[in-house]
Each structure stands twice: as structure tokens, then as C-alpha cells.
Design a protein around this motif. Structure first.
Motif, mmCIF file in Angstrom:
data_model
loop_
_atom_site.group_PDB
_atom_site.id
_atom_site.type_symbol
_atom_site.label_atom_id
_atom_site.label_comp_id
_atom_site.label_asym_id
_atom_site.label_seq_id
_atom_site.Cartn_x
_atom_site.Cartn_y
_atom_site.Cartn_z
ATOM 1 N N ALA A 65 21.697 31.076 27.964
ATOM 2 C CA ALA A 65 20.717 31.045 26.874
ATOM 3 C C ALA A 65 19.899 32.328 26.876
ATOM 4 O O ALA A 65 19.594 32.903 25.813
ATOM 5 N N ALA A 66 19.525 32.809 28.067
ATOM 6 C CA ALA A 66 18.754 34.051 28.158
ATOM 7 C C ALA A 66 19.545 35.243 27.627
ATOM 8 O O ALA A 66 18.957 36.219 27.137
ATOM 9 N N LEU A 67 20.860 35.148 27.716
ATOM 10 C CA LEU A 67 21.736 36.222 27.222
ATOM 11 C C LEU A 67 22.097 36.040 25.749
ATOM 12 O O LEU A 67 22.804 36.885 25.178
ATOM 13 N N GLY A 68 21.652 34.939 25.159
ATOM 14 C CA GLY A 68 22.021 34.657 23.774
ATOM 15 C C GLY A 68 23.454 34.189 23.635
ATOM 16 O O GLY A 68 24.054 34.317 22.558
ATOM 17 N N LEU A 69 24.010 33.618 24.715
ATOM 18 C CA LEU A 69 25.417 33.216 24.722
ATOM 19 C C LEU A 69 25.581 31.736 25.046
ATOM 20 O O LEU A 69 26.635 31.305 25.487
ATOM 21 N N ASP A 70 24.541 30.943 24.818
ATOM 22 C CA ASP A 70 24.596 29.523 25.105
ATOM 23 C C ASP A 70 25.418 28.783 24.057
ATOM 24 O O ASP A 70 25.791 29.341 23.017
ATOM 25 N N TYR A 71 25.693 27.515 24.341
ATOM 26 C CA TYR A 71 26.549 26.719 23.462
ATOM 27 C C TYR A 71 26.002 26.652 22.041
ATOM 28 O O TYR A 71 26.755 26.828 21.071
ATOM 29 N N ALA A 72 24.719 26.426 21.877
ATOM 30 C CA ALA A 72 24.160 26.248 20.535
ATOM 31 C C ALA A 72 24.406 27.478 19.672
ATOM 32 O O ALA A 72 24.809 27.371 18.506
ATOM 33 N N ARG A 73 24.182 28.671 20.236
ATOM 34 C CA ARG A 73 24.340 29.886 19.438
ATOM 35 C C ARG A 73 25.804 30.228 19.183
ATOM 36 O O ARG A 73 26.151 30.685 18.092
ATOM 37 N N LEU A 74 26.660 29.993 20.161
ATOM 38 C CA LEU A 74 28.076 30.275 19.919
ATOM 39 C C LEU A 74 28.695 29.219 19.016
ATOM 40 O O LEU A 74 29.607 29.518 18.228
ATOM 41 N N HIS A 75 28.229 27.973 19.108
ATOM 42 C CA HIS A 75 28.713 26.929 18.198
ATOM 43 C C HIS A 75 28.377 27.281 16.758
ATOM 44 O O HIS A 75 29.161 26.992 15.837
ATOM 45 N N ALA A 76 27.213 27.925 16.548
ATOM 46 C CA ALA A 76 26.837 28.325 15.193
ATOM 47 C C ALA A 76 27.789 29.384 14.645
ATOM 48 O O ALA A 76 28.002 29.462 13.421
ATOM 49 N N LEU A 77 28.388 30.167 15.526
ATOM 50 C CA LEU A 77 29.360 31.181 15.102
ATOM 51 C C LEU A 77 30.765 30.608 14.960
ATOM 52 O O LEU A 77 31.569 31.091 14.155
ATOM 53 N N ASN A 78 31.080 29.590 15.769
ATOM 54 C CA ASN A 78 32.440 29.036 15.799
ATOM 55 C C ASN A 78 32.328 27.558 16.139
ATOM 56 O O ASN A 78 32.240 27.186 17.305
ATOM 57 N N ASP A 79 32.332 26.709 15.116
ATOM 58 C CA ASP A 79 32.106 25.279 15.366
ATOM 59 C C ASP A 79 33.328 24.564 15.911
ATOM 60 O O ASP A 79 33.275 23.363 16.181
ATOM 61 N N THR A 80 34.425 25.281 16.115
ATOM 62 C CA THR A 80 35.600 24.668 16.748
ATOM 63 C C THR A 80 35.716 25.041 18.227
ATOM 64 O O THR A 80 36.667 24.650 18.901
ATOM 65 N N LEU A 81 34.746 25.791 18.744
ATOM 66 C CA LEU A 81 34.817 26.269 20.125
ATOM 67 C C LEU A 81 34.573 25.139 21.119
ATOM 68 O O LEU A 81 33.607 24.382 21.007
ATOM 69 N N ILE A 82 35.474 25.027 22.116
ATOM 70 C CA ILE A 82 35.250 24.165 23.274
ATOM 71 C C ILE A 82 34.520 25.012 24.307
ATOM 72 O O ILE A 82 35.059 25.992 24.814
#
Length: 426
Positions: free
Chosen positions: A132-149
Motif C-alpha cells: 500500500a505504501a508503494l501504491g501497489l496494493d490490491y485495491a489500487r491494482l484491482h482498479a486498473l485490472n478487475d480480473t487480477l488474482i
């Protein structure tokens, strides 16, 4: 037929949601179960890399993100080394592509985001809160790719009183009870010879990712998968956990013996050690006959497994004395064809020269660019219609940085050189 139709519908939906990037020439064959699946691997040490190696063996394109200059900690964990490569690193990182990125920089973080936008899976094992501190947490990456596991592997879980603690195998094994039940009956707690808590967590994560992919193929959506060492270890207490939770029986150390089956342990022979077990009365009968101890069959104390467990301290010394009379090789000849399980206690040389290990093809060879010919343990699972195999040697640090960034981000030589000059990539 309905479930097949649902699966096909899910596949079509997934493809409609997100086009896949072009694959490199080295992509897995169509016979690989995970052909076409891209995994961004942001893990280090053992549990995470073990998980992603299993996915790579099944044909996934695993892109290992590593720190420039140092890479995964296990690259330095030696001796022993094979050539210039740590044997530890070699054991759990085959068939991956290495991309060296400084994720402490905004540009490095953006590279990971761009890879995640086109990936199917991302696996990370940073301390909770770090991504999250790196801006790479699940919430932010899910917003970019909602099919990401998105699979997070931690020591103790993402929340709770221990969440911020570093997670290491032996500590989780201590907290989770494994050390308490390992060791001689009258001795101190002992560590298992390999990091089984890490390995079990990697296996749990591997299975969880596969299940999440299957669910995504049905509904077209990604999700956050959470695994941790402590929970995996507690889950692996199996019958001993049930003994305590349901029977009120505290676990104890028994060396190689079994809490609920007697005999089921290692015995000393005249020259080494032999392990055998009798899980039922028919097997115990065969054991007594093979050992030349028919009198034990007439002893009411040993008439059932329950009685043998109660009277283990009377039975086991009799078996120990008899087995100590002959060498392991002599007993193996006597026991050939027995109805009960048995086997010698092998060292590494004996393991890898064992006829069944050789027959099962558990060693594969692969050419490494600097270390030469490597021998690695092959995948232990085979399929009737699919490939599960070693696909490439463990990568050099940053070996595939340019290749991957050209493929996924269309970066040209000028841009790659600029990023390298600023220390963003290696």
C-alpha cells in the motif's frame, strides 16, 4: 454439460474484459495447463517463489520482480554454489523471467502497475502495509485490472496483533506447534530438516490461485487471496489438532513414532536405520511373521491397534531388539513383498540413486547461461494430457528486463537506456 457451458461462457467473458498481450517466442506450449497465464512474482526467499515455480512448471509466464544489484535474498544464500549461482536460489526459481526494477522509485512502481494491468496473477510477500505504501496494493491494482488474482503471502495475516512482525518459517513453526511435536520423546523441541511451514504455505497459495483462476473463468472477476505461514502451519497440525480440539489430548514429542498408530516409526538396525509401520492388525500379523516374532500375536496386549498404542512401551523394545540383529540390507531382503510399508532412512546420495526415484524421473537437467548444466528436482505431479515440467533454467538477475518491458510496455532502446541510467531498472 451445463458446467462446461458455464466455463466456456466465463472464458469468453474474461477475454472480452481484457485482451491478452502478445506472447514471447518462449511461451509455454498449448499442452501446458497454465499456457497463456501471466504471473507477476513479487516474492522472495521460499514460500512465494516455491508457489510461483509450481505455476511456472505448469506453463505460466512468471515474471520475477527483483531488486537491482542484489535480487532475491537467496541468490546470496550459500555455499554451496553451482558456478556463480546459489543452490538455494536454483531450487525454487526455474522457468521464470527476471526483471530487475527499483520499486522504491515512482517509475519502478509504474512499471509494476503496467505489468499488473496485463497480468492474470500477482503474488507478493511483503510485510502487510508495504505494498500500500508503494501504491501497489490490491485495491489500487484491482482498479486498473478487475480480473487480477492478487495473492498476498504473509507471516501471520494482514491484520491482528502479529501482522507487523517479519514472518520466518521457524518462528511460525514455533508458534504453530510444529517444533513442540518434533524431536525425541525426552529431548527438546526440534526444527524439521527443511522449511516445511514455508513449503506448505507455498502449496496452499498455489492451490488457492488455481481455484481463484477457475472462479474467474466462471464469473470474469479477480479477487484478493490471503495466505500466511501461521495459519498454514496450524492447518497442517491435522490429527494432532483434532486430538486436542475434540479429545482434549495435548500433543507430545515422540521422535519418529506416531501418536495413534503402533508400530509406526524408525528402528535402528545393526548398521543404520529402517522405518516401518503397521496400520491395521493384518499388517501387524505380517510384520510379526516376517520378523520371526509369532509369539507377539498371542499376546493380548497387542491384539488391536488401540491396545498396541496403550502398550507401546512394552511392544517397541521387543521390535527394536529384533531389528538390531541384522543389517538394513538384510532386513530389506526379508521384508520384500510385505503387506506393511517399510523403507530405509536414506541420505541424499541414497535418495537420488534409489530405483523408484530414478524410475519416477525426479531429476531433470537444464542448461544455465553461466553455471552450465544444472540438475533440479522435477515436478512430482504428472498429467495424462498436459505438461508439467522444467521449462527453463533459473534466470540471471535482470536477465529479461528489456525483453519483458518491450513486450508489455512497448519501451524502445532509448527509453530502456534512460531508465537504466537513472537506476530504475537493471
Amino acid at each position: 454439460m451445463e458446467s462446461v457451458g458455464m466455463l466456456r461462457t466465463g472464458l469468453c467473458l474474461l477475454r472480452a474484459v481484457r485482451p491478452r498481450p502478445a506472447r514471447a517466442a518462449r511461451a509455454a506450449s498449448s499442452q501446458a495447463p497454465l499456457a497463456g497465464v501471466t504471473v507477476v512474482d513479487m516474492t522472495r526467499v521460499l514460500a512465494g517463489p516455491f508457489c510461483t515455480m509450481l505455476l511456472a512448471d505448469l506453463g505460466a509466464d512468471v515474471i520475477k520482480i527483483e531488486r537491482p544489484e542484489r535480487g532475491d535474498d537467496t541468490r546470496a544464500w550459500g555455499p554451496p554454489f553451482v558456478g556463480d549461482q546459489s543452490c538455494y536460489f536454483v531450487s525454487i526459481n526455474r522457468s521464470k523471467r527476471s526483471v530487475a526494477v527499483n520499486i522504491a522509485t515512482p517509475e519502478g512502481q509504474n512499471i509494476v502497475r503496467q505489468l499488473a494491468k496485463k497480468a492474470d496473477v500477482l503474488v507478493e510477500n511483503f510485510l502487510p502495509g508495504k505494498m500500500a505504501a508503494l501504491g501497489l496494493d490490491y485495491a489500487r491494482l484491482h482498479a486498473l485490472n478487475d480480473t487480477l488474482i492478487y495473492c498476498s503471502i504473509s507471516g501471520y495475516g494482514q491484520t491482528g496483533p502479529y501482522a507487523a512482525r517479519p514472518g520466518y518459517d521457524v518462528i511460525a513453526a514455533s508458534l504453530g506447534g510444529l517444533l513442540h511435536i518434533t524431536g525425541d520423546e525426552d529431548g527438546p523441541p526440534a526444527k524439521v530438516g527443511v522449511a516445511m511451514t514455508d513449503l506448505a504455505t507455498g502449496l496452499y497459495a498455489h492451490g488457492a490461485i488455481m481455484a481463484a483462476l477457475l472462479q474467474r473463468y466462471r464469473d470474469g472477476e479477480g479477487q484478493h487471496v490471503l495466505c500466511d505461514l501461521l495459519s498454514s502451519q496450524v492447518a497442517c497440525l491435522a490429527n494432532l489438532a483434532s486430538n486436542y480440539l475434540n479429545g482434549g489430548q495435548e500433543a507430545r514429542r515422540l521422535g519418529t513414532a506416531h501418536e495413534s498408530i503402533v508400530p509406526y516409526q524408525m528402528f535402528r538396525t545393526r548398521d543404520s536405520h529402517l522405518t516401518l509401520g503397521a496400520g491395521n492388525s493384518a499388517q501387524f500379523t505380517d510384520l510379526c511373521v516376517k520378523l520371526g516374532l509369532p509369539r507377539l500375536l498371542e499376546d493380548e496386549r497387542f491384539a488391536s491397534n488401540e491396545l498396541r498404542v496403550r502398550h507401546r512401551h512394552e511392544l517397541v523394545p521387543v521390535l527394536e531388539a529384533r531389528l538390531a540383529e541384522c543389517t538394513t540390507a538384510e532386513w530389506l531382503r526379508v521384508l520384500d513383498g510385505s503387506a506393511f510399508p517399510y523403507g530405509p532412512v536414506n541420505n541424499m546420495e541414497q535418495v537420488f540413486s534409489d530405483p523408484q526415484v530414478l524410475h519416477n524421473g525426479l531429476v531433470e537437467e537444464v542448461d544455465h547461461p553461466t553455471a552450465g548444466r544444472l540438475r533440479v528436482v522435477a515436478p512430482p505431479v504428472s498429467y495424462s494430457k498436459a505438461e508439467n515440467r522444467v521449462r527453463a533454467p533459473p534466470p540471471l538477475l535482470g536477465q529479461h528486463t528489456d525483453e519483458v518491458l518491450r513486450q508489455f510496455m512497448a519501451l524502445d532502446d532509448h527509453r530502456l537506456a534512460e531508465l537504466r541510467q537513472r537506476g530504475v531498472i537493471q
